[in-house]
Design an enzyme around this catalytic site. Structure first.
Site, PDB file in Angstrom:
ATOM      1  N   ARG A 466       0.868  -1.188   0.000  1.00  0.00           N
ATOM      2  CA  ARG A 466       0.000   0.000   0.000  1.00  0.00           C
ATOM      3  C   ARG A 466       0.897   1.228   0.000  1.00  0.00           C
ATOM      4  NH1 ARG A 466      -3.249  -3.473   3.769  1.00  0.00           N
ATOM      5  NH2 ARG A 466      -5.398  -3.479   3.019  1.00  0.00           N
ATOM      6  N   ARG A 502       0.804  -1.113  -5.268  1.00  0.00           N
ATOM      7  CA  ARG A 502      -0.468  -0.547  -5.704  1.00  0.00           C
ATOM      8  C   ARG A 502      -0.301   0.960  -5.892  1.00  0.00           C
ATOM      9  NH1 ARG A 502      -5.531  -1.381  -1.841  1.00  0.00           N
ATOM     10  NH2 ARG A 502      -4.534   0.212  -0.583  1.00  0.00           N
ATOM     11  N   GLU A 605     -12.581  -4.827  -6.921  1.00  0.00           N
ATOM     12  CA  GLU A 605     -13.193  -4.319  -5.688  1.00  0.00           C
ATOM     13  C   GLU A 605     -14.605  -3.820  -5.942  1.00  0.00           C
ATOM     14  OE1 GLU A 605      -9.875  -2.331  -3.064  1.00  0.00           O
ATOM     15  OE2 GLU A 605      -9.743  -1.482  -5.071  1.00  0.00           O
ATOM     16  N   ASN A 628     -12.010  -6.583   1.027  1.00  0.00           N
ATOM     17  CA  ASN A 628     -12.554  -5.620   2.003  1.00  0.00           C
ATOM     18  C   ASN A 628     -13.537  -4.681   1.308  1.00  0.00           C
ATOM     19  OD1 ASN A 628     -10.547  -6.778   3.516  1.00  0.00           O
ATOM     20  ND2 ASN A 628      -9.156  -5.049   3.381  1.00  0.00           N
ATOM     21  N   ASP A 629     -13.092  -4.123   0.195  1.00  0.00           N
ATOM     22  CA  ASP A 629     -13.983  -3.209  -0.519  1.00  0.00           C
ATOM     23  C   ASP A 629     -15.061  -3.959  -1.287  1.00  0.00           C
ATOM     24  OD1 ASP A 629     -13.418  -0.483   0.000  1.00  0.00           O
ATOM     25  OD2 ASP A 629     -11.459  -0.758  -0.923  1.00  0.00           O
ATOM     26  N   ARG A 639     -17.674  -0.166   5.418  1.00  0.00           N
ATOM     27  CA  ARG A 639     -16.784  -1.039   6.181  1.00  0.00           C
ATOM     28  C   ARG A 639     -16.319  -0.416   7.491  1.00  0.00           C
ATOM     29  NH1 ARG A 639     -11.485  -1.183   2.122  1.00  0.00           N
ATOM     30  NH2 ARG A 639     -10.167  -1.328   3.956  1.00  0.00           N
ATOM     31  N   CYS A 676      -6.177 -10.084  -1.717  1.00  0.00           N
ATOM     32  CA  CYS A 676      -5.329  -9.406  -0.722  1.00  0.00           C
ATOM     33  C   CYS A 676      -6.133  -8.711   0.372  1.00  0.00           C
ATOM     34  CB  CYS A 676      -4.390  -8.420  -1.408  1.00  0.00           C
ATOM     35  SG  CYS A 676      -5.241  -7.166  -2.377  1.00  0.00           S
TER      36      CYS A 676
HETATM   37  C1  PEP Z   1      -9.361  -4.306  -0.093  1.00  0.00           C
HETATM   38  O1  PEP Z   1     -10.210  -3.460  -0.357  1.00  0.00           O
HETATM   39  O2  PEP Z   1      -9.632  -5.489   0.167  1.00  0.00           O
HETATM   40  C2  PEP Z   1      -7.929  -3.945  -0.053  1.00  0.00           C
HETATM   41  C3  PEP Z   1      -7.005  -4.862   0.070  1.00  0.00           C
HETATM   42  O3  PEP Z   1      -7.628  -2.634  -0.096  1.00  0.00           O
HETATM   43  P1  PEP Z   1      -7.756  -1.611   1.158  1.00  0.00           P
HETATM   44  O4  PEP Z   1      -8.112  -2.428   2.353  1.00  0.00           O
HETATM   45  O5  PEP Z   1      -6.458  -0.924   1.246  1.00  0.00           O
HETATM   46  O6  PEP Z   1      -8.871  -0.734   0.681  1.00  0.00           O
HETATM   47 MG    MG Z   2      -9.585  -1.534  -1.184  1.00  0.00          MG
END
Ligand code: PEP
Ligand code: MG
Length: 756
Positions: A466, A502, A605, A628-629, A639, A676
């Site tokens: 990141r 990224r 995402e 996550n997104d 989230r 990820c």
């Molecule tokens: C995600 O969205 O899963 C991700 C890995 O990116 P971040 O958590 O940095 O938004």
């Molecule tokens: Mg993300």
């Protein structure tokens, strides 16, 4: 009516003692509705009973004594139905139970409403009247509205008044967020530092050189303490979380806070006042930031300031040494408190403030200590020396647990120890199933400045670097040279292993202090690739720095965040190619060394992308799912919003089916696929992703060994069977129950427990 209602709720919330707040409230309701009785019952979930807590109308000596089973009587009926029940003559109702001690023989009309907080019935509010009649619509509406508003106030008052209510309801449960998984049982040791910057009143000095010397000596001692802490912890910690103490030391330097404090002393303030002025101004700046990670840095600065302050006085932290296993409880548990205590029986931490981004939580994870952060505000000193269970999986704290609960958690702890030992043994072995299917485990990196400690945890390169953090810790965009230097360090640390960087992913909840974005819906707005493509100068500078840094290492892969449209991939690729050709012509290449062209991948995402994978497949070298997104957008659940956090679940059938569809499509179009997000580091998640056919999983360093162990103890075929069952369920709850059972059968239950 509305004004009366507001007044009742306000007065209730302002009263610091729960029992007197309840008594006052029932009297007010009785008088507002001009009725003969108002009572409130609170739930004792351990015993599955309602306790009559306050009443104006029922016999006083039944308060705290009269108990009604969850499914008994009219009170139980209101709770079961979760709706108001309005009865003209309660005595004639089949569910009515006579409780002689409450003396309600002459009360006939009954209206009861449930008090529900986050879907849990906390209690029942009832009114009664001598005259047999139905309460009218207005009275019913009043009671329903009042109950809804009281729910929140009661939930937090119960937490505040834990001890006095606890004497009636015995063991008590509080909820925070999980800062670090695991379970601990021990005596709570509440730490309240003797002296704090908040309590310092500003004073001018009489002697400049004395104050400067005091400050210099305090800084010197503080620096030594941080050296000691680092030395103590470096034997135990194998990742970047120790960098916090390096950061503290840098801040102490003359060029940073140290310099500013000296400036204030020169302006006439004594050393502690000068320190307070400087630290407070930093805290204000950090606390104003939108980004939750950066906002948490305010707590680090406060920790640093308090450390220096203590050394300006007698150097004693006011912390009491504890014997045996203990749980550290404080208003704000800091990284340095953890460092100081981790050798003396520390088993878990509970912090009233902070989140899982706090450095205390980051360190706790590295130390394998369960941690609960941001637990409800409670009177701290009342907890001192009480026994508690910290459930770091669910974020729950059980104070004075009963014997059965204690035994159950003790059993979990024993299993966890046994598992931790086993896991360590496979750290350096490949992640390969019992029947020979391999999957690559990679690191997520970049959240803190260091990564050196993560190099040897047994991963194959970096699946997500990141890049936001170096952009956030600055007062303006970092230069190409600054970026090149940093990226070069990362790439050179993982020779011959892929490092997926990224491109800048700000917006949403991650704002740059020098590039404010104001939007009504930030997560649906200007985020990730949308920002950088609108500012090609920022994007080009970053990818130029990456490509330059890659020269001689040849292990860079570039990943694009928040892609929602084909044109974004086209445009980003065009810019990356442009940067590549520019640098090729600028660099003097040594010998026959060539500037290598990085692979370009995209993150999945945004749900819409799933329906266009065929179109994207021909444009990129790899896909990486940001679960996550993806979970947030698929389920329309923010989230970061605690109010809806129960709905945010990567095991929701819709998310699982989406992840499976992505795997099927990627394999059809021969695009390498990784994931990820947090799901990869969850044992059950890793098993499902393995079965779906994901090639790589990328996660935090401290999860690598655990996930390796899980993979090495299952057959691919078995994982596939589990996947096909898991995908057949209709709710996340069913999926969790099923997966928990399967992990138990596989002997992997100890990794998940309450956390799933
Ligand atoms: C995600 O969205 O899963 C991700 C890995 O990116 P971040 O958590 O940095 O938004
Ligand atoms: Mg993300």
């Amino acid at each position: 009516m509305l004004t009366t209602l507001r007044r009742i709720v306000l007065e209730f919330a302002q009263n610091t003692e729960l029992e007197s707040a309840l008594l006052h409230m029932v009297t007010q309701v009785k008088s507002a509705l001009n009725t003969d009785c108002c009572s409130i019952y609170l739930a004792d979930h351990d015993k599955e009973q309602f306790v009559l807590m306050a009443s104006d109308g029922l016999a006083k000596d039944s308060l705290g004594r009269t108990r009604i089973g969850f499914s008994q009587g009219l009170v139980g009926l209101v709770a079961q139905r979760e709706e108001p029940i309005n009865i003209s003559n309660a005595h004639k109702h089949p569910k009515f139970i006579k409780a002689p001690e409450v003396q309600e023989d002459d009360l006939h009309a009954f209206l009861g409403t449930p008090i529900i907080h986050q879907r849990k019935v906390l209690g029942i509010l009832s009114i009664q009247q001598k005259k047999s009649r139905y309460f009218n619509e207005n009275e019913e509406a009043f009671l329903v509205t009042l109950s809804a508003q009281l729910a929140m106030a009661i939930a937090s008052a119960e937490a505040r008044e834990l001890i006095s209510l606890g004497s009636i309801l015995k063991s008590k449960q509080l909820k925070g967020v999980s800062g670090s998984s695991g379970v601990a049982i021990g005596e709570m040791v509440v730490i309240q530092p003797k002296i704090r910057l908040q309590t310092i009143s500003l004073k001018r000095h009489k002697n400049l050189s004395v104050e400067l010397a005091r400050f210099e000596q305090a800084v010197h001692e503080t620096r030594l303490e941080f050296d000691n802490m680092t030395a103590k912890l470096s034997n135990v910690i194998s990742d970047s979380s120790l960098d916090i103490f390096e950061m503290y030391k840098q801040l102490l330097d003359n060029a940073n806070i140290g310099h500013e404090v000296q400036g204030k002393i020169n302006d006439g303030w004594n050393a502690e006042s000068a320190l307070k002025l400087v630290i407070d101004s930093y805290i204000v700046q950090f606390e104003a930031l939108d980004d939750p990670y950066l906002r948490e840095r305010a707590s680090d600065i406060r920790d640093l300031g308090n450390r220096i302050l203590i050394n300006l006085f007698d150097g004693s932290t006011g912390l009491t040494e504890s014997q045996g296993a203990f749980i550290l409880v404080a208003e704000d548990v800091t990284a340095s408190m953890l460092a100081e205590y981790q050798h003396s029986g520390l088993k878990g931490i509970v912090s009233m403030s902070g989140s899982n981004n706090s450095h205390a939580a980051i360190l706790a994870r590295a130390l394998g200590l369960p941690a609960i952060m941001g637990i409800d505000k409670i009177p701290l000193d009342q907890f001192h020396q009480q026994t508690a269970i910290v459930d770091g999986y669910s974020g729950e704290l059980f104070i004075s647990p009963n014997e059965a609960l204690r035994r159950e958690y003790q059993h979990l702890i024993e299993e966890e120890y046994a598992l931790a030992d086993k896991v360590k043994q496979v750290e350096k072995l490949p992640a390969i199933t019992l029947d020979g299917k391999g999957i690559e485990l990679q690191l997520n990196a970049g959240l803190s400045s260091g990564f050196e400690h993560s190099i040897n945890v047994g991963a194959v390169g970096v699946g997500l670097y990141r890049t936001e953090i170096p952009f956030m810790n600055q007062s303006c965009f970092p230069s190409e040279l600054q970026q090149t230097t940093l990226y070069e360090q990362v790439l050179s640390s993982f020779p011959k292993q892929p490092v997926t960087m990224r491109t800048l992913d700000v917006g949403g909840d991650k704002a740059l202090p020098y590039f404010p974005i104001v939007e009504d819906n930030p997560f649906l707005g200007w985020r990730g690739i949308r920002i950088t493509l609108d500012h090609p100068e920022i994007f080009l500078q970053q990818v130029r720095a990456m490509i330059k840094a890659n020269y001689g290492h040849n292990n860079l892969e570039i990943m694009l965040p928040m892609i929602s449209d084909i044109s974004e991939v086209d445009e980003a690729t065009r810019l990356i190619n442009q940067a590549y050709y520019e640098i090729s012509s600028e660099l003097t290449l040594i010998g026959d060394e060539k500037l290598s062209k990085p692979k370009i991948g995209m993150m999945i995402e945004v749900p819409g992308v799933i329906f266009q994978l065929r179109d994207f497949a021909s444009k990129v070298d790899f896909f990486s799912v940001g679960s996550n997104d993806l979970t947030q957008y698929l389920l329309a659940v923010d989230r970061n919003n605690a109010q809806v956090s129960d709905l945010y679940d990567s095991y929701h059938p819709a998310v699982l089916r989406a992840l499976n569809a992505i795997a099927e499509e990627s394999s059809k179009y021969l695009v390498p696929l990784s994931l990820c997000g947090e799901l990869a580091s969850d044992p059950a998640g890793a098993l499902l992703l393995l079965a779906m056919g994901y090639d790589k999983l990328s996660m935090n360093p401290h999860n690598i060994a655990k996930i390796k162990w899980v993979i090495r103890h299952v057959e691919l075929q078995r994982a596939k069977t589990i996947l096909s069952h898991a995908m057949s369920f209709t709710s996340a709850k069913q999926v969790h129950t099923y997966l928990r059972g399967q992990l138990e059968v596989l002997g992997l239950g100890g990794f998940v427990r309450a956390g799933m």
